[in-house]
Design a protein around this motif. Sequence first.
Motif, PDB file in Angstrom:
ATOM      1  N   PHE A 161       0.687   8.340  -8.618  1.00  0.00           N
ATOM      2  CA  PHE A 161       1.479   7.303  -7.945  1.00  0.00           C
ATOM      3  C   PHE A 161       2.665   7.900  -7.185  1.00  0.00           C
ATOM      4  N   LEU A 162       2.427   9.053  -6.570  1.00  0.00           N
ATOM      5  CA  LEU A 162       3.508   9.715  -5.834  1.00  0.00           C
ATOM      6  C   LEU A 162       3.918   8.911  -4.608  1.00  0.00           C
ATOM      7  N   VAL A 163       2.931   8.350  -3.889  1.00  0.00           N
ATOM      8  CA  VAL A 163       3.254   7.576  -2.694  1.00  0.00           C
ATOM      9  C   VAL A 163       4.027   6.320  -3.067  1.00  0.00           C
ATOM     10  N   VAL A 164       3.576   5.614  -4.098  1.00  0.00           N
ATOM     11  CA  VAL A 164       4.237   4.375  -4.499  1.00  0.00           C
ATOM     12  C   VAL A 164       5.645   4.660  -5.003  1.00  0.00           C
ATOM     13  N   ARG A 165       5.800   5.717  -5.772  1.00  0.00           N
ATOM     14  CA  ARG A 165       7.132   6.036  -6.290  1.00  0.00           C
ATOM     15  C   ARG A 165       8.088   6.387  -5.150  1.00  0.00           C
ATOM     16  N   ARG A 166       7.600   7.140  -4.194  1.00  0.00           N
ATOM     17  CA  ARG A 166       8.461   7.484  -3.058  1.00  0.00           C
ATOM     18  C   ARG A 166       8.823   6.229  -2.264  1.00  0.00           C
ATOM     19  N   GLY A 177       0.966   2.997   4.821  1.00  0.00           N
ATOM     20  CA  GLY A 177       0.611   4.065   5.747  1.00  0.00           C
ATOM     21  C   GLY A 177      -0.229   5.148   5.110  1.00  0.00           C
ATOM     22  N   PRO A 178       0.277   5.843   4.058  1.00  0.00           N
ATOM     23  CA  PRO A 178      -0.527   6.902   3.438  1.00  0.00           C
ATOM     24  C   PRO A 178      -1.793   6.389   2.766  1.00  0.00           C
ATOM     25  N   LEU A 179      -1.781   5.146   2.256  1.00  0.00           N
ATOM     26  CA  LEU A 179      -2.914   4.662   1.473  1.00  0.00           C
ATOM     27  C   LEU A 179      -3.964   3.923   2.295  1.00  0.00           C
ATOM     28  N   LEU A 180      -3.532   3.200   3.341  1.00  0.00           N
ATOM     29  CA  LEU A 180      -4.456   2.357   4.093  1.00  0.00           C
ATOM     30  C   LEU A 180      -4.620   2.762   5.545  1.00  0.00           C
ATOM     31  N   GLY A 181      -3.699   3.540   6.086  1.00  0.00           N
ATOM     32  CA  GLY A 181      -3.834   3.970   7.465  1.00  0.00           C
ATOM     33  C   GLY A 181      -2.713   3.476   8.345  1.00  0.00           C
ATOM     34  N   LEU A 182      -2.688   4.022   9.575  1.00  0.00           N
ATOM     35  CA  LEU A 182      -1.595   3.752  10.499  1.00  0.00           C
ATOM     36  C   LEU A 182      -1.525   2.284  10.917  1.00  0.00           C
ATOM     37  N   PRO A 240      -5.457   1.906  16.476  1.00  0.00           N
ATOM     38  CA  PRO A 240      -4.921   1.375  15.207  1.00  0.00           C
ATOM     39  C   PRO A 240      -3.448   1.005  15.305  1.00  0.00           C
ATOM     40  N   ALA A 241      -2.663   1.840  16.006  1.00  0.00           N
ATOM     41  CA  ALA A 241      -1.236   1.547  16.131  1.00  0.00           C
ATOM     42  C   ALA A 241      -0.999   0.271  16.925  1.00  0.00           C
ATOM     43  N   LEU A 242      -1.711   0.114  18.053  1.00  0.00           N
ATOM     44  CA  LEU A 242      -1.510  -1.072  18.884  1.00  0.00           C
ATOM     45  C   LEU A 242      -1.998  -2.338  18.195  1.00  0.00           C
ATOM     46  N   PHE A 269      10.289  -6.521  -0.597  1.00  0.00           N
ATOM     47  CA  PHE A 269       8.864  -6.626  -0.910  1.00  0.00           C
ATOM     48  C   PHE A 269       8.006  -6.149   0.270  1.00  0.00           C
ATOM     49  N   VAL A 270       8.359  -6.592   1.465  1.00  0.00           N
ATOM     50  CA  VAL A 270       7.591  -6.169   2.642  1.00  0.00           C
ATOM     51  C   VAL A 270       7.776  -4.679   2.897  1.00  0.00           C
ATOM     52  N   MET A 271       8.997  -4.203   2.679  1.00  0.00           N
ATOM     53  CA  MET A 271       9.262  -2.786   2.913  1.00  0.00           C
ATOM     54  C   MET A 271       8.485  -1.918   1.930  1.00  0.00           C
ATOM     55  N   LEU A 272       8.449  -2.277   0.676  1.00  0.00           N
ATOM     56  CA  LEU A 272       7.715  -1.493  -0.324  1.00  0.00           C
ATOM     57  C   LEU A 272       6.236  -1.418   0.028  1.00  0.00           C
ATOM     58  N   ILE A 273       5.649  -2.565   0.378  1.00  0.00           N
ATOM     59  CA  ILE A 273       4.222  -2.573   0.738  1.00  0.00           C
ATOM     60  C   ILE A 273       3.998  -1.785   2.026  1.00  0.00           C
TER      61      ILE A 273
END
Length: 731
Positions: free
Chosen positions: A15-20, A484-489, A444-446, A475-479
């Motif tokens: 859970f490194l991404v979530v903790r960060r 990004g790292p877990l689901l993509g750009l 994906p970005a657009l 809440f929105v910021m945490l998700i």
Amino acid sequence: MSGPGAWLARRDPGFLVVRRAARVTLVACTGFLVSRYALDNAVMAPYALFGAVALGILSQIPGSPAQRARVLLTVLPVGWLLVTLGTLLSVSTATATAGMFVLGFVVSFVGVGGPRLVGLAAGTQLLYILPCFPPYDPGSLGWRLAGLTLAVLLLAAAELVLWPDPTPEPYTAKLGVAVGAVAGCLTAVADGWTGRPQDRDRLTALLPDATETAEALRPSNSPPMERPASAGRRDRALTVAAGTARLLLGRAVDLHDTDAHRATGLPAAASLLRRAASCAGAAAAWLRTEGRDGAPVPDTDDMTAAIDAFRADRAAMPPDGVPADRLRLNSLALSLGEWTRALVAAVRVVAAAPVGPDPTPPAARPGVLWFARESTPRLWWQRLREHLTPRSVYFQGALRLAVALAVARLLAGVLDLSHGFWVLLTILTLLRTQASETRSLLWPALVGTVIGSIGAAGLLLIDIPPVAYALLLPFVMLIGFSAGPLLGLGWAQALFTLVIALVFAQVSPVDWHLAEARVLDVAVGAAVGLATGLLAWPRGGSGELHRAAGTYLAATGRVVRQTVDVLTRGARADGALPQARDAGELASASWALYQTEHHPAPSVDWQATLLAGHHAVRGAEWLLRECPTGRLLPCVQPLAAEADAVATRYERVADALLRRDHVVLAARSPAPPRGDWPTDLGADLYHLADLHVWLDGLRDDLGRIPAASSADADGADVRRRVARLADGATS
């Protein structure tokens, strides 16, 4: 564990991404809410939030929690400078654009100093980007700096106390394990020469594990932020020690495969190997804990005494009349002893222990540990000077990014785009070294931005009090930071668009047009990034690697000719070695960048290609240091012919790399021209054997440049894997 928890555990081990994301969210929201509501300061609040985002999300800081906290505090004055410059240069579009180009290049180019600086580059760029847009308000500089300071202090504290990441295994510990394994292999080779079958088979049993630990040292097998690649003495010494350990493992295999029954001086060679194993073991013991368990810093005196004793034994046995193959083992053993001494000396540099004067003669200088006697500022200047050329991938990347950011800043000013810093933030997010990768991220970005903007517009159309925005923000910021790292750009862009809407809705009056501006700004930034990627070195590391590797091998071909000329005729060195070292630095940098990109399976084994250059340079340094010059004149013609054949092959491979001619690369090397071996040179026959061992090894290296077949790659040919332990072999 099942369901979402199991999915998250698979995608985010530990859970490194979530903790960060949680740490940065808590810091950013705390700084923002305290500034906006407790202090009622709408100027300070965005800097408290985006300062945390810049250094917590856009930046990558390696090391233990304490080390990351120290880096954050160290970079704070740099952040003050960038915010100050951005504030003052925002007086006009022209000054802001010029500042963006200069600082964009400088901040990115200092990444040549090592991966830690590369990891900070994107985040520190944002610290200039944010204040370089209107309004021009120097009077608010104090509050802007206060917001940034609050963010950095909170972030540093959070690294220590809020779900701190585990401390990664130090590189020195991995190096200690590998060096210890090499020591075991050297002992096995020496014991195998006693004639007992079980001893001879012991190396075969040890080699797979030793190869695995040696491969773990390669930069390609270490996280980018944890590679010892800085300009300082310690990281340079770690790189030399790791490369030397891999060379020692390969030399142990060479000795194991050499017929020892008819070799001269076998007892002396066995004694040298045991002393080398003992010294390597002492170095490994210190490296595993960096001396915290009481292990002393290894000393080169033991290895020097062993080498001197071996030379004395060899000198006492005149080789006149001895067949060439019986002298090979002595040359291999001596080079192994010299490399072990270099390994121990490199470990002493890591330990900040004195290493004594440089024994390298002028013809071979600077020696492999030249940096041990240089000041830190001089080492930095040397690294910057080497890469201050359009042929450096660091220079190319810095210039590409600086141009893209400057053009984006100019367009944002000329077109009077509201929230124009989003244009530049998009470039930081999308621009890659390869145009194809940048293009693949565009849609994906657009799409994510459009979806997020629709959601933001709907949110802003609802008449809700500002406190609701404050409650939704974390809440929105945490998700969003996790997405990004877990689901993509695309997910990251969509959720970050919502974050921006929630932030600006609390700072100033906004309506749904904010979402419209977000889409426009991201589209402009994406277009600028894509155009820059297509026009400025679009192939990234791949294009430059062919050129850099070709230049390196061409330079090493000159090293081969010059080395033989010096040893046979006593000729003066003309600078081929320094030129090859510089070319090797650029080739290694290109290879490092290439490994961060996505490429199909190459037809060239780039590790073996670099190894062919590294062995030529390291071997020439050793021969010029240890062999008397001008003493092999009686065999100058056959040696010159042999050297010319090897050097010509280097040059042909170099030309094929430049032209991408894979037919030439795959061609077999012709049989070596081997003239008559003199038998009446006395002790100089040993030096002739040393030279032949070097040339034979280079010919073998060139034969490994074509990429291995899938059968070779998947097979259990450990010796082939040992031979291909290449990248990062020198500093």
